[in-house]
Each structure stands twice: as C-alpha cells, then as structure tokens.
Design a protein around this motif. Structure first.
Motif, PDB file in Angstrom:
ATOM      1  N   PRO A 171       0.827  -1.203   0.000  1.00 25.92           N
ATOM      2  CA  PRO A 171       0.000   0.000   0.000  1.00 25.92           C
ATOM      3  C   PRO A 171       0.870   1.266   0.000  1.00 25.92           C
ATOM      4  O   PRO A 171       1.864   1.333   0.717  1.00 25.92           O
ATOM      5  CB  PRO A 171      -0.784  -0.099   1.320  1.00 25.92           C
ATOM      6  CG  PRO A 171      -0.817  -1.564   1.625  1.00 25.92           C
ATOM      7  CD  PRO A 171       0.471  -2.123   1.089  1.00 25.92           C
ATOM      8  N   GLY A 172       0.489   2.214  -0.836  1.00 25.15           N
ATOM      9  CA  GLY A 172       1.165   3.515  -0.845  1.00 25.15           C
ATOM     10  C   GLY A 172       2.505   3.545  -1.551  1.00 25.15           C
ATOM     11  O   GLY A 172       3.180   4.570  -1.535  1.00 25.15           O
ATOM     12  N   THR A 173       2.927   2.456  -2.185  1.00 25.54           N
ATOM     13  CA  THR A 173       4.257   2.458  -2.809  1.00 25.54           C
ATOM     14  C   THR A 173       4.183   2.822  -4.297  1.00 25.54           C
ATOM     15  O   THR A 173       3.151   2.669  -4.949  1.00 25.54           O
ATOM     16  CB  THR A 173       4.985   1.101  -2.622  1.00 25.54           C
ATOM     17  OG1 THR A 173       4.160   0.055  -3.149  1.00 25.54           O
ATOM     18  CG2 THR A 173       5.285   0.834  -1.147  1.00 25.54           C
ATOM     19  N   GLN A 174       5.329   3.288  -4.776  1.00 24.33           N
ATOM     20  CA  GLN A 174       5.454   3.820  -6.133  1.00 24.33           C
ATOM     21  C   GLN A 174       5.058   2.823  -7.225  1.00 24.33           C
ATOM     22  O   GLN A 174       4.436   3.184  -8.217  1.00 24.33           O
ATOM     23  CB  GLN A 174       6.924   4.251  -6.312  1.00 24.33           C
ATOM     24  CG  GLN A 174       7.225   5.015  -7.569  1.00 24.33           C
ATOM     25  CD  GLN A 174       6.530   6.379  -7.580  1.00 24.33           C
ATOM     26  OE1 GLN A 174       6.470   7.030  -6.535  1.00 24.33           O
ATOM     27  NE2 GLN A 174       5.982   6.760  -8.720  1.00 24.33           N
ATOM     28  N   ALA A 175       5.426   1.560  -7.029  1.00 22.11           N
ATOM     29  CA  ALA A 175       5.219   0.560  -8.092  1.00 22.11           C
ATOM     30  C   ALA A 175       3.741   0.427  -8.477  1.00 22.11           C
ATOM     31  O   ALA A 175       3.430  -0.015  -9.585  1.00 22.11           O
ATOM     32  CB  ALA A 175       5.754  -0.798  -7.643  1.00 22.11           C
ATOM     33  N   LEU A 176       2.853   0.817  -7.579  1.00 23.98           N
ATOM     34  CA  LEU A 176       1.420   0.690  -7.872  1.00 23.98           C
ATOM     35  C   LEU A 176       0.985   1.581  -9.024  1.00 23.98           C
ATOM     36  O   LEU A 176      -0.046   1.326  -9.655  1.00 23.98           O
ATOM     37  CB  LEU A 176       0.604   1.039  -6.617  1.00 23.98           C
ATOM     38  CG  LEU A 176       0.636  -0.039  -5.540  1.00 23.98           C
ATOM     39  CD1 LEU A 176       0.183   0.525  -4.204  1.00 23.98           C
ATOM     40  CD2 LEU A 176      -0.231  -1.222  -5.952  1.00 23.98           C
ATOM     41  N   THR A 177       1.771   2.634  -9.303  1.00 21.75           N
ATOM     42  CA  THR A 177       1.378   3.570 -10.363  1.00 21.75           C
ATOM     43  C   THR A 177       2.005   3.202 -11.702  1.00 21.75           C
ATOM     44  O   THR A 177       1.752   3.866 -12.693  1.00 21.75           O
ATOM     45  CB  THR A 177       1.816   5.009 -10.002  1.00 21.75           C
ATOM     46  OG1 THR A 177       3.248   5.001  -9.866  1.00 21.75           O
ATOM     47  CG2 THR A 177       1.180   5.480  -8.704  1.00 21.75           C
TER      48      THR A 177
END
Ligand code: 6PG
Length: 259
Positions: A171-177
């Motif tokens: 949750p909240g980490t860069q890779a999610l985008t």
C-alpha cells in the motif's frame, strides 16, 4: 471450471468478479491449491503445449509447493511434461539466491528439489544485483520468453499480506502507479528495503490469478479487497481477460459473511 479435482471447498461463492473457495482449515486449502495448480498446468499444456507459471513467496505457497513436489514424487499427480513448464517469480526480495529470505531459495527447496523441472525452465530474479538492475534484467528475461506484447501467464500465484499487499506491491508504494514496465524495483518503507515485483499490468493480463490467504489476521484486508471500492493492492488485481480465484480459510473469509 472446477476449483480443484479432489478437494471440495466448504463454501464457494462469487463476489466482485472473483470466484471464492473457502476451506475449513489450511491443510484442505493447501491440497485444493495443489489440485488447482496441477489442473491449470495440464490444461495449458493440452491447449498450448507450454505453461508459464509465476510463483509467490510467503508461508502459504511454500506448503503448497511441498505438496506438489510430493504428489509428483509419489506419482499421484497427473503426468506433466515438465520440460514444457516454465516457472517465474512474481516478486523477490533483494538478496542473493542462497539467502534465507530468497523466494527462489524457498521454491528450490520446497518445489524444485526433486529435480523433475529442468533448471533452464526456472527463471529467477538476479536479486543479488542492485534493485534497479535486477528489475531491468528480469523484464529482459520476460521479454526474451514472451516477446514484445505483455505476457499472459497461464497462472500467477499470489499471497496477500495482512496489509493487503500482493506480490511486492505494498500500500502507498510507487510501483502501484507503474503502467509501462512489466517488472520494477519498489522501495518499501516499512522494511527499509527495496523489493522486485511484477506490476499491475502484468498481474492483470494473466489467464488466471490464484490468491491464497489463510488465518484471521487476513480479515481486515479481505474486508477491503471485497468492498465496493477496494483500497488495498490485492483488491486491484483483476485479470482483464482471465479468471480470478481466491482460496481462503474459513477464519480469513469471515468478513464476507458480515453485513
Ligand atoms: C513475499 C510475497 C508476499 C506474500 C504475502 C503472504 O515474497 O513475501 O510474495 O506477497 O505472498 O506476504 O504471505 P503469507 O502466505 O506468509 O501470509
């Protein structure tokens, strides 16, 4: 499609486009997962002649890998042409391959140790490199196997952490985008370390994603995943053209039955 050849779930339901199978204990969940993985392997080999499977880390998959290995060794598994099956890792910790935290090491010991699977078919992340290099190298490895278009894994196996992470998408980490890369390094503040992970476009292009989650500590994340607007990464995994199957223990599944 059945959720396993031998082990019947206590309950089966559908929610938010996912099939959910619920088991009364972890032993039954492990054997149902083994059955489902072997079923997908056999099905892919019959239809396409090859099979590409991405493995997960974590304690739940580890027990399933050991069961698969045992059923191959004692010949209770269906006959599989292992030379046509390729294994990958949906995520990896940034450690050398002999490190106790390595997902590759865990799979080597629990699944591959029997020697049925040719070493050339085990595609590991070179996690001893820098995180950026390791991610780049692994994406190249995938491109060498799958060519230019986004890979469609026959099966991506995933666990889910109590915080709702899947693979190493926390949750909240860069890779999610990430929309372009297939594999990326991802800084995870709570570990003060990077991980290497498949991105959401790859997870969501699978033919089947199988999530395994056991234990009451997964309840808050399960409630989130199956809410109308999931706010945790595991809830954003929805193969666009494929199947989504969750195998849960009864205690993990409790929020599904609370109004
Ligand atoms: C990892 C994982 C991770 C894992 C979950 C669930 O490398 O740690 O791939 O996403 O699957 O944390 O782990 P458990 O099965 O141990 O609960």
């Amino acid at each position: 499609m059945s959720s396993g050849t031998g082990t019947k779930p206590l309950r089966a339901l559908e929610k938010n486009g996912a099939r959910i199978s619920i088991f009364s204990n972890t032993e039954l969940l492990f054997s149902a997962a083994r059955d489902e993985i072997l079923r997908v392997l056999a099905d892919a080999l019959a239809k396409r002649g090859t099979c590409h499977v991405a493995l997960a880390g974590g304690s739940t998959p580890k027990s399933v890998y050991a069961l698969i290995r045992r059923s191959v060794e004692d010949h209770t598994a269906p006959l599989i042409n292992w030379s046509a099956v390729h294994f990958y890792f949906g995520d990896e910790r940034c450690v050398p391959p002999n490190h106790v935290d390595s997902n590759y090491k865990m799979a080597m010991e629990s699944l591959f140790a029997g020697g049925a699977i040719p070493q050339a078919n085990i595609h590991r992340v070179q996690a001893e490199l820098s995180p950026a290099q390791a991610a780049e190298q692994y994406e190249k490895e995938l491109r060498a196997q799958f060519g230019k278009s986004l890979p469609a894994f026959d099966l991506i196996l995933l666990g889910m952490g109590p915080d709702g992470h899947a693979a190493s998408l926390f949750p909240g980490t860069q890779a999610l985008t990430e929309k372009q890369r297939w594999v990326t390094d991802n800084w995870v503040p709570k570990f003060d370390a990077s991980r290497i992970t498949f991105t959401l476009p790859v997870l969501n292009n699978a033919r089947e994603v199988l999530f395994l989650a056991a234990g009451a500590e997964k309840q808050p994340a399960i409630a989130q995943v199956f809410s109308s607007e999931p706010s945790v990464p595991a809830g954003w995994v929805h193969p666009l053209h494929g199947e989504l199957l969750w195998m849960l223990t009864e205690d993990a599944a409790a929020p599904l039955f609370q109004s």
